[in-house]
Design an enzyme around this catalytic site. Structure first.
Site, PDB file in Angstrom:
ATOM      1  N   GLY A 138       0.797  -1.220   0.000  1.00  0.00           N
ATOM      2  CA  GLY A 138       0.000   0.000   0.000  1.00  0.00           C
ATOM      3  C   GLY A 138       0.826   1.265   0.000  1.00  0.00           C
ATOM      4  CG  ASN A 139       1.552   3.022  -2.695  1.00  0.00           C
ATOM      5  OD1 ASN A 139       0.626   3.322  -3.421  1.00  0.00           O
ATOM      6  ND2 ASN A 139       2.297   1.931  -2.878  1.00  0.00           N
ATOM      7  CB  THR A 172       9.564   2.425  -1.069  1.00  0.00           C
ATOM      8  OG1 THR A 172       9.295   1.139  -1.646  1.00  0.00           O
ATOM      9  CG2 THR A 172      11.057   2.550  -0.793  1.00  0.00           C
ATOM     10  N   GLY A 173       8.497   0.381   1.178  1.00  0.00           N
ATOM     11  CA  GLY A 173       8.985  -0.786   1.907  1.00  0.00           C
ATOM     12  C   GLY A 173       8.841  -0.749   3.417  1.00  0.00           C
ATOM     13  CB  SER A 217       7.933   1.101  -5.567  1.00  0.00           C
ATOM     14  OG  SER A 217       6.835   0.411  -4.996  1.00  0.00           O
ATOM     15  CD  GLU A 218       2.973   0.600  -7.759  1.00  0.00           C
ATOM     16  OE1 GLU A 218       3.145   1.310  -8.775  1.00  0.00           O
ATOM     17  OE2 GLU A 218       2.867  -0.626  -7.793  1.00  0.00           O
ATOM     18  CG  HIS A 273      -1.956   1.027  -4.262  1.00  0.00           C
ATOM     19  ND1 HIS A 273      -2.809   0.188  -4.931  1.00  0.00           N
ATOM     20  CD2 HIS A 273      -0.799   0.332  -4.116  1.00  0.00           C
ATOM     21  CE1 HIS A 273      -2.193  -0.952  -5.180  1.00  0.00           C
ATOM     22  NE2 HIS A 273      -0.970  -0.902  -4.685  1.00  0.00           N
ATOM     23  CG  HIS A 299      -1.327  -4.305  -8.123  1.00  0.00           C
ATOM     24  ND1 HIS A 299      -0.612  -3.317  -8.754  1.00  0.00           N
ATOM     25  CD2 HIS A 299      -0.949  -4.227  -6.828  1.00  0.00           C
ATOM     26  CE1 HIS A 299       0.163  -2.703  -7.896  1.00  0.00           C
ATOM     27  NE2 HIS A 299      -0.029  -3.236  -6.710  1.00  0.00           N
TER      28      HIS A 299
HETATM   29  P1  13P Z   1       5.683   0.752  -1.618  1.00  0.00           P
HETATM   30  O1  13P Z   1       6.019   0.309  -0.227  1.00  0.00           O
HETATM   31  O2  13P Z   1       6.921   0.993  -2.461  1.00  0.00           O
HETATM   32  O3  13P Z   1       4.761   1.933  -1.617  1.00  0.00           O
HETATM   33  O4  13P Z   1       4.946  -0.456  -2.373  1.00  0.00           O
HETATM   34  C1  13P Z   1       3.863  -1.111  -1.826  1.00  0.00           C
HETATM   35  C2  13P Z   1       2.893  -1.636  -2.853  1.00  0.00           C
HETATM   36  O5  13P Z   1       1.803  -2.002  -2.508  1.00  0.00           O
HETATM   37  C3  13P Z   1       3.277  -1.685  -4.285  1.00  0.00           C
HETATM   38  O6  13P Z   1       2.175  -1.960  -5.088  1.00  0.00           O
END
Ligand code: 13P
Length: 223
Positions: free
Chosen positions: A29-30, A45-46, A75-76, A95, A158
């Site tokens: 998620g983001n 991220t991560g 990353s999104e 997301h 996804h």
């Molecule tokens: P991130 O931690 O980079 O935001 O990625 C999580 C994710 O759900 C990618 O689809």
């Protein structure tokens, strides 16, 4: 108007709710918020989005360059920035991978049946974006057309994406989507969803219009 710190706290709170409700696992998620013409806050991220602190939130510009923050942005981020470009009215994007909505996205089934008045009024039809490899430029391309007319979109194989006037508004749309997906799945098990007749939909379209909500049911001429 909320300060930058308060907006970071809002992002942290929405991340916590997403994790508590099981909409994300591990580092999924983001979340992002538009704070100016060329400034956005986004999650790193991560990391688990359930255990963030305001200091972890990153500031970026529309080109994705980091303006402040210690670690890499989501990353999104490209997906979020593309959605903001398509929707000047939107100030926040979420997301996540809520399991039942994501099951529809995995099965290739959009959430477009018109059987719950609240969903028809607030979200409208939830389309399914083509599959795209996460974190690549395919993702913004896959959602670009759909976000023009929809505040909630499924991402094939996804997860889901919601857009809102602020981060709680975007998050509530995620909750509404997952609740609706759960009801849809349960109804399928006991005989199927019975959609509302077109004259009832037309009345709900009037309610939508009065509330100033646009898009999502082009066939009713309200996009
Ligand atoms: P991130 O931690 O980079 O935001 O990625 C999580 C994710 O759900 C990618 O689809």
């Amino acid at each position: 108007m909320r300060s930058e710190l308060e907006l970071k706290q809002d992002i942290v709170e929405v991340g916590r709710r997403m994790w508590l409700r099981g909409y994300v696992a591990a580092n999924d998620g983001n979340i992002s918020v538009r704070i100016g013409t060329d400034e956005f806050l986004c999650t790193p991220t991560g990391v688990s989005k359930g255990f963030m602190t305001p200091e972890m939130i990153i500031k970026v510009n529309s080109g994705g360059e980091v303006l402040s923050g210690e670690v890499q942005p989501s990353s999104e981020l490209k997906m979020h920035l593309r959605a903001y470009r398509e929707r000047p009215d939107v100030n926040a994007i979420v997301h996540a991978h809520p399991p039942v909505s994501t099951a529809f996205a995995v099965a290739g089934i959009p959430l477009n049946k018109k059987f719950l008045p609240e969903v028809i009024v607030t979200l409208g039809e939830i389309p399914l974006a083509d599959y795209a490899t996460p974190s690549t430029d395919e993702v913004p391309e896959a959602i670009a057309e759909l976000v023009k007319d929809h505040d909630a979109v499924l991402l094939a194989n996804h997860g889901a994406l919601t857009l809102g006037s602020d981060v709680f508004n975007a998050y509530y749309k995620l909750e509404t989507m997952e609740h609706y997906a759960n009801i849809s799945l349960a109804a399928k098990q006991i005989g199927g969803e019975r959609e509302l007749p077109s004259e009832r939909i037309a009345q709900l379209m009037e309610v939508r219009e009065k509330m100033g909500i646009k898009g999502a049911y082009p066939e009713f001429g309200k996009d």
